[in-house]
Enzyme design. Structure first.
Site, PDB file in Angstrom:
ATOM      1  N   LYS A 158      47.417  37.567  37.321  1.00 33.81           N
ATOM      2  CA  LYS A 158      46.478  38.706  37.310  1.00 33.81           C
ATOM      3  C   LYS A 158      46.799  39.505  36.054  1.00 33.81           C
ATOM      4  O   LYS A 158      47.637  40.405  36.073  1.00 33.81           O
ATOM      5  CB  LYS A 158      46.651  39.558  38.579  1.00 33.81           C
ATOM      6  CG  LYS A 158      45.902  38.994  39.776  1.00 33.81           C
ATOM      7  CD  LYS A 158      45.980  39.888  40.979  1.00 33.81           C
ATOM      8  CE  LYS A 158      45.040  41.074  40.934  1.00 33.81           C
ATOM      9  NZ  LYS A 158      43.619  40.737  41.074  1.00 33.81           N
ATOM     10  N   ILE A 159      46.140  39.128  34.970  1.00 33.27           N
ATOM     11  CA  ILE A 159      46.440  39.666  33.652  1.00 33.27           C
ATOM     12  C   ILE A 159      45.320  40.610  33.225  1.00 33.27           C
ATOM     13  O   ILE A 159      44.137  40.227  33.267  1.00 33.27           O
ATOM     14  CB  ILE A 159      46.661  38.494  32.665  1.00 33.27           C
ATOM     15  CG1 ILE A 159      47.918  37.734  33.140  1.00 33.27           C
ATOM     16  CG2 ILE A 159      46.801  38.976  31.236  1.00 33.27           C
ATOM     17  CD1 ILE A 159      47.942  36.303  32.834  1.00 33.27           C
TER      18      ILE A 159
END
Ligand code: PMP
Length: 309
Positions: A158-159
């Site tokens: 989850k960037i």
């Protein structure tokens, strides 16, 4: 949605909500090099719990590891920070948003020594795709944007910056009058939605894209697969095309924010009866019984805490 809370945990301490500020030259604000999580806390008759907190914290550290970012806290410390933030805000239920980002010490893509900062926010958040969506199903559109290609971006993390892909797809779907976008991968197979994993049901079997494809490894996805198998429903992980979605008996989405949300239409084609189907209903009921009801199943998924009154 305006966030209302009194306290935010930042870099090791709780500070008043209004003081949780960053400089406009915060590196991550410009380039998106940071990671985050979305976690839900629920109230059950036997007390409050954070759902699968350990797994979410693990994924936060995995996301950071994937992009080579060193979080200056241990997993246990951030787990405690999540609980402290809920308690400080007197939230018996709510949404948690841990965020790891680079400070404003230097600009430029190669800034290697900026401080790694961590914040945890918590607020009360209702159904992400609406109560009406959970009850009656939502309308989806196949996006003109593809889900990230693994050679271009990191699909298991989850960037922060990668969510531009989700935001433009979501905005496209909303402005065309739909509730959510379904993303195909760059080979044309169904991948996932902008913030949810996707499942279809055909002849009583549940089908979802494989973990090894370009999807985020959703914790709710894993929960749904476990619940289905507990109930004796067959779950197949395999690739499929958009037209297989059109002829599915049922479709539903799942994610921490969206929980379990049925889909009643894709690209203006009715799915099944156009109403949430039987298998979706079964999964949804079991999911909500575990998180908000009195179901004793899977106590290992519940990290209990007490919110002051
Ligand atoms: N896919 C994407 C792209 C997401 O952002 C999310 C939300 N984290 C999900 C799937 C669902 O993951 P989870 O069930 O862990 O919230």
């Amino acid at each position: 949605m305006a966030v209302e809370a009194n306290w935010i945990w930042m870099d090791g301490e709780l500070i008043p909500f209004d003081q949780a500020r960053v400089h406009v030259l915060t590196h991550t604000l410009h380039y998106g090099y940071g990671v985050f999580e979305g976690i839900r806390a629920y109230a059950r008759p036997d007390g409050s719990h954070v759902f699968r907190l350990g797994e979410h914290i693990r994924r936060l550290f995995d996301s950071a590891h994937i992009i080579g970012l060193e979080i200056p806290f241990r997993q246990g410390e951030l787990l405690e920070a999540c609980l402290e933030t809920l308690k400080a805000n007197k939230l018996p239920k709510g949404y948690l948003r841990p965020l790891v980002f680079l400070g404003s010490e230097a600009m430029g893509l190669g800034a290697l020594n900026n401080r790694v900062r961590v914040a945890v926010a918590a607020w009360d958040w209702g159904a992400y795709l609406g109560e009406e969506g959970i009850a009656n199903g939502i309308r989806c559109k196949i996006s003109s944007y593809n889900r990230l290609h693994p050679n271009v971006n990191m699909v298991k993390g989850k960037i922060c910056g990668q969510y531009v892909n989700s935001v433009i797809a979501k905005r496209e779907a909303l402005s065309a009058g739909y509730d959510e976008a379904i993303m195909l991968d760059t080979s044309g197979y169904v991948s996932e939605c902008t913030g949810e994993n996707l499942f279809m049901v055909r002849a009583g079997r549940i089908v979802t894209p494989p973990y090894g494809s370009s999807i985020l490894g959703g914790i709710t996805r894993d929960t749904v697969i476990t619940i289905a198998r507990d109930l004796g429903v067959v779950v197949e992980e395999r690739s499929f095309t958009r037209d297989e979605l059109y002829i599915a008996d049922e479709i539903f989405l799942c994610g921490t924010a969206a929980e379990v949300t049925p889909v009643r239409e894709v690209d203006d084609r009715r799915i099944g009866t156009g109403r949430p189907g039987e298998v979706t209903g079964l999964i949804s009921k079991n999911f909500f019984d575990i998180v908000t009801g009195a179901s004793p199943a899977h106590p290992e998924w519940r990290h209990t805490y007490t919110a002051p009154g």
